[in-house]
Structures are given as structure tokens and as C-alpha cells.
Design a protein around this motif. Structure first.
Motif, PDB file in Angstrom:
ATOM      1  N   THR A 206       3.173   4.424   0.063  1.00  0.00           N
ATOM      2  CA  THR A 206       3.412   3.162  -0.643  1.00  0.00           C
ATOM      3  C   THR A 206       4.372   2.282   0.162  1.00  0.00           C
TER       4      THR A 206
ATOM      5  N   GLN B 186       6.580   0.664  -0.932  1.00  0.00           N
ATOM      6  CA  GLN B 186       7.878   0.686  -1.620  1.00  0.00           C
ATOM      7  C   GLN B 186       8.641   1.988  -1.372  1.00  0.00           C
TER       8      GLN B 186
ATOM      9  N   ALA C 227      -3.300   8.431  -1.310  1.00  0.00           N
ATOM     10  CA  ALA C 227      -3.467   7.078  -0.772  1.00  0.00           C
ATOM     11  C   ALA C 227      -3.845   6.150  -1.921  1.00  0.00           C
ATOM     12  N   GLY C 228      -3.028   5.144  -2.155  1.00  0.00           N
ATOM     13  CA  GLY C 228      -3.371   4.151  -3.173  1.00  0.00           C
ATOM     14  C   GLY C 228      -4.355   3.139  -2.612  1.00  0.00           C
ATOM     15  N   HIS C 229      -4.815   2.250  -3.455  1.00  0.00           N
ATOM     16  CA  HIS C 229      -5.685   1.145  -3.040  1.00  0.00           C
ATOM     17  C   HIS C 229      -5.527   0.039  -4.076  1.00  0.00           C
TER      18      HIS C 229
ATOM     19  N   SER D 122       6.746   4.920   3.166  1.00  0.00           N
ATOM     20  CA  SER D 122       6.161   3.670   3.672  1.00  0.00           C
ATOM     21  C   SER D 122       6.050   3.758   5.190  1.00  0.00           C
ATOM     22  N   VAL D 123       5.001   3.161   5.753  1.00  0.00           N
ATOM     23  CA  VAL D 123       4.895   3.124   7.215  1.00  0.00           C
ATOM     24  C   VAL D 123       5.450   1.823   7.786  1.00  0.00           C
ATOM     25  N   GLY D 124       6.069   1.005   6.961  1.00  0.00           N
ATOM     26  CA  GLY D 124       6.687  -0.209   7.491  1.00  0.00           C
ATOM     27  C   GLY D 124       6.668  -1.327   6.464  1.00  0.00           C
TER      28      GLY D 124
ATOM     29  N   LEU E 268      -0.685  -3.025   3.653  1.00  0.00           N
ATOM     30  CA  LEU E 268      -2.063  -2.713   4.058  1.00  0.00           C
ATOM     31  C   LEU E 268      -2.936  -2.671   2.811  1.00  0.00           C
ATOM     32  N   SER E 269      -4.246  -2.649   3.025  1.00  0.00           N
ATOM     33  CA  SER E 269      -5.164  -2.665   1.875  1.00  0.00           C
ATOM     34  C   SER E 269      -5.160  -1.325   1.143  1.00  0.00           C
ATOM     35  N   GLY E 270      -4.818  -0.263   1.854  1.00  0.00           N
ATOM     36  CA  GLY E 270      -4.871   1.054   1.223  1.00  0.00           C
ATOM     37  C   GLY E 270      -3.947   2.024   1.929  1.00  0.00           C
ATOM     38  N   GLY E 271      -3.747   3.181   1.301  1.00  0.00           N
ATOM     39  CA  GLY E 271      -2.869   4.197   1.878  1.00  0.00           C
ATOM     40  C   GLY E 271      -3.551   5.090   2.891  1.00  0.00           C
TER      41      GLY E 271
ATOM     42  N   PRO F 165      -1.912   4.618   6.486  1.00  0.00           N
ATOM     43  CA  PRO F 165      -0.614   5.287   6.462  1.00  0.00           C
ATOM     44  C   PRO F 165      -0.735   6.818   6.402  1.00  0.00           C
TER      45      PRO F 165
HETATM   46  N1  SAM Z   1       1.021  -3.962  -5.003  1.00  0.00           N
HETATM   47  C1  SAM Z   1       1.615  -3.116  -4.004  1.00  0.00           C
HETATM   48  C2  SAM Z   1       2.968  -3.668  -3.601  1.00  0.00           C
HETATM   49  O1  SAM Z   1       3.082  -4.888  -3.480  1.00  0.00           O
HETATM   50  O2  SAM Z   1       3.898  -2.876  -3.371  1.00  0.00           O
HETATM   51  C3  SAM Z   1       0.758  -3.060  -2.754  1.00  0.00           C
HETATM   52  C4  SAM Z   1      -0.503  -2.317  -2.930  1.00  0.00           C
HETATM   53  S1  SAM Z   1      -1.385  -2.096  -1.404  1.00  0.00           S
HETATM   54  C5  SAM Z   1      -2.404  -3.528  -1.356  1.00  0.00           C
HETATM   55  C6  SAM Z   1      -2.511  -0.815  -1.783  1.00  0.00           C
HETATM   56  C7  SAM Z   1      -2.089   0.561  -1.320  1.00  0.00           C
HETATM   57  O3  SAM Z   1      -1.964   0.552   0.088  1.00  0.00           O
HETATM   58  C8  SAM Z   1      -0.776   1.088  -1.832  1.00  0.00           C
HETATM   59  O4  SAM Z   1      -0.935   1.657  -3.114  1.00  0.00           O
HETATM   60  C9  SAM Z   1      -0.409   2.094  -0.778  1.00  0.00           C
HETATM   61  O5  SAM Z   1      -1.020   3.341  -1.002  1.00  0.00           O
HETATM   62  C10 SAM Z   1      -1.010   1.508   0.496  1.00  0.00           C
HETATM   63  N2  SAM Z   1      -0.046   0.824   1.378  1.00  0.00           N
HETATM   64  C11 SAM Z   1      -0.021  -0.496   1.678  1.00  0.00           C
HETATM   65  N3  SAM Z   1       0.957  -0.789   2.525  1.00  0.00           N
HETATM   66  C12 SAM Z   1       1.589   0.377   2.804  1.00  0.00           C
HETATM   67  C13 SAM Z   1       2.705   0.711   3.614  1.00  0.00           C
HETATM   68  N4  SAM Z   1       3.376  -0.205   4.304  1.00  0.00           N
HETATM   69  N5  SAM Z   1       3.080   2.017   3.659  1.00  0.00           N
HETATM   70  C14 SAM Z   1       2.416   2.944   2.955  1.00  0.00           C
HETATM   71  N6  SAM Z   1       1.365   2.678   2.149  1.00  0.00           N
HETATM   72  C15 SAM Z   1       0.955   1.411   2.070  1.00  0.00           C
END
Ligand code: SAM
Length: 245
Positions: free
Chosen positions: A100, A102, A124-126, A145-147, A151-154, A157
């Protein structure tokens, strides 16, 4: 080490897990001198589709976000059921990891810590992410978090984390010392690595440094240390605080 991944897009993993060092790490270890000496792979990967745990015939696992707004949220039930089922597939205790933006920023010391564990289970979320209640119920769960970008999904990462961890497992790299010497690693005093050169000695009128071809190991070592420090000062002065010398 056993690595499980829960994802809505398992097909994304085939290329990465089926190539290079990650591929080799998942193959049985053979001994050319003794054909009967075959040992278990360094790592094995199990990628599970969260949709397989949907409770409806359309395999739908996401719903609109309560409170409105764009984007869908992955529901609690398929995530919870998938974690329970996958964890029961092996006796080794799994360390749960949610990818995530976060989470705690991934660093080499965290990778080194995770590489000591017998089993990792990555989620991995999406879309907008995962319903917060299942994340709470899955505690203890490490959020990584990887930074500081989204990204669109986990999936990417999770692949990043798998690669970083597996290359540290004993036997995964051909030359065991190489991971220890890389940037951010203890062998590099957690600084950046020094520059590298290879044949030819002169390319486009640029020479490789003479000292590297001198055969004098003490001088080569001193040059590399000085270059690593110079480079770190220029590019990442924040890392100098990590070096006690
Ligand atoms: N609404 C979330 C937020 O603003 O924190 C972002 C959701 S992101 C579009 C969808 C998924 O991508 C996340 O649930 C996570 O699993 C993954 N993801 C996106 N950026 C990431 C990051 N920097 N590090 C790790 N996982 C990430």
C-alpha cells in the motif's frame, strides 16, 4: 522460503517469476558431482486469484466505495477467506504483508529482515484499495510501500519486494558476495555502490580507470571506497548518516 501472493491479476506474475534469478531460485538445486543429491529450491511462489474466493457466481470481489466517489473497493470476505485458505496450505507461519502507498517505505534493512522469515504472504490491492475492516482483522499485518507515488495495483510492488527478498536468500545469486556489496547493503556500509567498468579498456576515447587494471587489490579497494563515498555525497548525502566511519 514460501511466498504467497493474493491478487486479482495473477497473470502479471508469470514473466517476472519465470525469468532470471527468481526463476532459478524456484528450481531444485542439483549437484553436478552427485546426481542423487537434489535439494529443495531456495524459494517457491504461489500466486492465488482473489476471485477464486468470491462468494458469487460472477466472481465479483469489489463494490463502490461507501460515501460515494469514483472507484471500487475490494471487499472484506474474499480477502479474509483467501488468507485463511492459503495460510492453511502450509505449516510454516506466514508474515502477512499488504502492499500500500500508505505503508512504511521499503528499504534494504526491511528487505534483509524479511529475507530471514520462512514464509511471506503478500496482498496486492487494486482500484481504490481494500476495505479497511479486513486489514484491521488481519493484524498483525505489515503495510509496505515501494515509494511515494501511486500505482494502479499492488502487483508491481509485490514483484519488487519478491525480487529484493529472494536475491538475498542463500544460494539465489551465483556469486554470494554480490548482494552484500550492493548499494544500501551492509558490505557497502549502506552507501551507494562504486561505479563499475568492463571490457574494452577504451571505449569512444574514454578509458576505464587505470587502478582497476593495476592488479593491486589494496589500491582497488581504496579507490572503490573513495568513489562510493564521493558518489553518495553527490547523490544521496542523507545516506552518510548511516555510515559510522
Ligand atoms: N486509494 C489509495 C491511496 O490513495 O492510498 C491508492 C490505491 S492504488 C490506486 C491501488 C493499489 O495499488 C493499492 O491498494 C496498493 O495495493 C497498490 N499500490 C499503489 N501504489 C503503491 C505503492 N506506492 N506501494 C505499494 N503499493 C501500492
Amino acid at each position: 522460503m514460501r511466498i504467497d501472493v493474493l491478487t486479482l491479476f495473477p497473470e502479471m506474475f508469470a514473466g517476472v517469476l519465470g525469468s532470471s534469478i527468481l526463476k532459478r531460485a524456484a528450481e531444485p538445486i542439483t549437484n553436478p558431482a552427485d546426481p542423487d543429491d537434489v535439494r529443495s529450491p531456495v524459494a517457491n511462489y504461489h500466486v492465488t486469484n482473489l476471485r477464486d474466493y468470491a462468494d458469487n457466481k460472477h466472481q465479483k470481489v469489489d463494490q463502490p466505495s461507501f460515501g460515494g466517489g469514483p472507484g471500487m473497493v475490494i471487499q472484506c470476505q474474499p480477502v479474509w477467506d483467501a488468507v485463511q485458505a492459503v495460510e492453511a496450505m502450509d505449516d510454516r507461519p506466514a508474515t502477512r504483508i499488504l502492499l500500500t502507498p500508505q505503508g512504511e517505505p521499503l528499504t534494504q534493512p526491511i528487505v534483509e529482515e524479511l529475507a530471514q522469515l520462512p514464509r511471506l504472504l503478500m496482498i496486492a490491492g487494486h482500484y481504490e484499495g481494500i476495505d479497511e475492516r479486513v486489514i484491521e482483522k488481519l493484524a498483525p499485518i505489515r503495510e509496505i510501500s515501494v515509494g511515494d507515488y501511486v500505482l494502479s495495483g499492488g502487483e508491481l510492488p509485490a514483484m519488487t519486494l519478491i525480487d529484493a527478498v529472494v536475491r538475498l536468500l542463500p544460494g539465489a545469486l551465483g556469486h554470494q558476495d554480490s548482494a552484500h556489496q550492493d548499494s544500501f547493503s551492509p558490505g557497502a556500509k549502506r552507501l551507494l555502490d562504486h561505479p563499475h567498468y568492463t571490457r574494452p579498456r577504451t571505449w569512444e576515447e574514454m578509458d576505464a580507470p587505470d587502478v582497476l587494471l593495476s592488479g593491486n587489490h589494496a589500491k582497488i579497494e581504496a579507490w572503490r571506497e573513495a568513489e562510493a563515498r564521493r558518489r553518495t555525497e553527490e547523490r544521496r548525502p542523507d545516506l552518510l548518516d548511516n555510515d559510522p566511519t
